[in-house]
Design a protein around this motif. Structure first.
Motif, mmCIF file in Angstrom:
data_model
loop_
_atom_site.group_PDB
_atom_site.id
_atom_site.type_symbol
_atom_site.label_atom_id
_atom_site.label_comp_id
_atom_site.label_asym_id
_atom_site.label_seq_id
_atom_site.Cartn_x
_atom_site.Cartn_y
_atom_site.Cartn_z
ATOM 1 N N PHE A 98 3.622 9.791 -10.006
ATOM 2 C CA PHE A 98 2.908 10.053 -11.253
ATOM 3 C C PHE A 98 2.358 11.475 -11.275
ATOM 4 C CE2 PHE A 98 -1.209 9.994 -13.543
ATOM 5 C CZ PHE A 98 -0.703 9.840 -14.827
ATOM 6 N N GLU A 99 1.808 11.905 -10.140
ATOM 7 C CA GLU A 99 1.278 13.258 -10.050
ATOM 8 C C GLU A 99 2.380 14.287 -10.299
ATOM 9 O OE1 GLU A 99 -1.317 16.050 -7.028
ATOM 10 O OE2 GLU A 99 -0.337 14.266 -6.227
ATOM 11 N N MET A 100 3.544 14.078 -9.692
ATOM 12 C CA MET A 100 4.643 15.018 -9.881
ATOM 13 C C MET A 100 5.158 14.981 -11.313
ATOM 14 S SD MET A 100 4.793 16.837 -7.315
ATOM 15 C CE MET A 100 6.040 17.820 -8.104
ATOM 16 N N TRP A 101 5.127 13.816 -11.936
ATOM 17 C CA TRP A 101 5.525 13.713 -13.337
ATOM 18 C C TRP A 101 4.617 14.582 -14.195
ATOM 19 C CZ3 TRP A 101 2.957 11.661 -17.662
ATOM 20 C CH2 TRP A 101 3.750 11.540 -18.808
ATOM 21 N N ILE A 102 3.309 14.566 -13.903
ATOM 22 C CA ILE A 102 2.357 15.384 -14.658
ATOM 23 C C ILE A 102 2.668 16.870 -14.475
ATOM 24 C CG2 ILE A 102 -0.060 16.107 -14.802
ATOM 25 C CD1 ILE A 102 -0.794 13.217 -14.004
ATOM 26 N N TRP A 103 2.871 17.314 -13.204
ATOM 27 C CA TRP A 103 3.174 18.728 -12.946
ATOM 28 C C TRP A 103 4.457 19.144 -13.645
ATOM 29 C CZ3 TRP A 103 -0.736 21.350 -11.794
ATOM 30 C CH2 TRP A 103 -1.672 20.963 -10.842
ATOM 31 N N GLY A 120 1.629 27.006 -8.059
ATOM 32 C CA GLY A 120 0.630 27.447 -7.088
ATOM 33 C C GLY A 120 -0.320 26.320 -6.716
ATOM 34 N N GLU A 121 0.192 25.121 -6.677
ATOM 35 C CA GLU A 121 -0.625 23.937 -6.401
ATOM 36 C C GLU A 121 -0.049 23.166 -5.228
ATOM 37 O OE1 GLU A 121 -3.416 22.966 -7.817
ATOM 38 O OE2 GLU A 121 -3.463 24.488 -9.382
ATOM 39 N N GLU A 122 -0.767 22.130 -4.822
ATOM 40 C CA GLU A 122 -0.285 21.208 -3.809
ATOM 41 C C GLU A 122 -0.625 19.791 -4.268
ATOM 42 O OE1 GLU A 122 -4.089 21.079 -0.802
ATOM 43 O OE2 GLU A 122 -2.446 22.429 -0.339
ATOM 44 N N ARG A 123 0.007 18.820 -3.656
ATOM 45 C CA ARG A 123 -0.288 17.434 -4.014
ATOM 46 C C ARG A 123 -1.711 17.121 -3.607
ATOM 47 N NH1 ARG A 123 4.965 13.750 -3.459
ATOM 48 N NH2 ARG A 123 6.496 15.360 -3.793
ATOM 49 N N MET A 124 -2.472 16.591 -4.551
ATOM 50 C CA MET A 124 -3.872 16.371 -4.241
ATOM 51 C C MET A 124 -4.445 15.079 -4.803
ATOM 52 S SD MET A 124 -5.542 19.240 -6.662
ATOM 53 C CE MET A 124 -4.969 19.462 -8.314
ATOM 54 N N ALA A 140 0.826 -1.200 0.000
ATOM 55 C CA ALA A 140 0.000 0.000 0.000
ATOM 56 C C ALA A 140 0.867 1.259 0.000
ATOM 57 C CB ALA A 140 -0.930 0.001 1.208
ATOM 58 N N ILE A 141 1.906 1.263 0.797
ATOM 59 C CA ILE A 141 2.812 2.410 0.845
ATOM 60 C C ILE A 141 3.495 2.596 -0.505
ATOM 61 C CG2 ILE A 141 4.969 3.260 1.847
ATOM 62 C CD1 ILE A 141 4.032 2.108 4.496
ATOM 63 N N ASN A 142 3.918 1.490 -1.121
ATOM 64 C CA ASN A 142 4.565 1.558 -2.424
ATOM 65 C C ASN A 142 3.616 2.132 -3.474
ATOM 66 O OD1 ASN A 142 6.554 1.190 -4.373
ATOM 67 N ND2 ASN A 142 5.818 -0.854 -4.862
ATOM 68 N N GLU A 143 2.347 1.722 -3.432
ATOM 69 C CA GLU A 143 1.378 2.234 -4.400
ATOM 70 C C GLU A 143 1.117 3.717 -4.192
ATOM 71 O OE1 GLU A 143 -2.116 -0.177 -4.631
ATOM 72 O OE2 GLU A 143 -0.957 -1.994 -4.929
ATOM 73 N N GLU A 144 1.084 4.155 -2.935
ATOM 74 C CA GLU A 144 0.906 5.585 -2.663
ATOM 75 C C GLU A 144 2.071 6.391 -3.224
ATOM 76 O OE1 GLU A 144 0.252 6.379 1.454
ATOM 77 O OE2 GLU A 144 -1.756 5.518 1.428
ATOM 78 N N LYS A 145 3.269 5.890 -3.052
ATOM 79 C CA LYS A 145 4.447 6.582 -3.591
ATOM 80 C C LYS A 145 4.395 6.657 -5.114
ATOM 81 C CE LYS A 145 7.706 5.599 0.119
ATOM 82 N NZ LYS A 145 8.955 4.925 0.471
ATOM 83 N N ARG A 146 3.922 5.589 -5.736
ATOM 84 C CA ARG A 146 3.819 5.582 -7.200
ATOM 85 C C ARG A 146 2.789 6.588 -7.689
ATOM 86 N NH1 ARG A 146 4.662 -0.161 -9.895
ATOM 87 N NH2 ARG A 146 3.933 1.145 -11.579
#
Length: 74
Positions: A27-32, A54-58, A17-23
């Motif tokens: 992915f989100e940071m790759w998009i940004w 001007g965003e945050e991880r969401m 579960a932790i590994n999937e959260e990191k992935r």
């Protein structure tokens, strides 16, 4: 004694579960970074990219709010 043996199988699921959260966060940071045209060779921290936008991880928050997919329930 039986209580000690029962919890042994929970650790692999928790680590998965932790590994999937990191992935998902990666992915989100790759998009940004793609939207901001930041190359990995620029060596800019993720926090700096988010500040520029001007965003945050969401993404994880959104998944937890909408569906609660498996382990990601909030």
């Amino acid at each position: 004694m039986a209580g000690l043996c029962e919890g042994g199988n929970e650790a692999p699921g928790f680590l998965k579960a932790i590994n999937e959260e990191k992935r998902i966060e990666a992915f989100e940071m790759w998009i940004w970074r793609r939207m901001e045209l930041v190359k990995w060779t620029d060596r800019i921290r993720n926090e700096a990219v988010l500040e520029r936008m001007g965003e945050e991880r969401m993404m994880l928050k959104l998944i937890r709010k909408r569906k609660g997919i498996g382990w990601v329930t909030g």
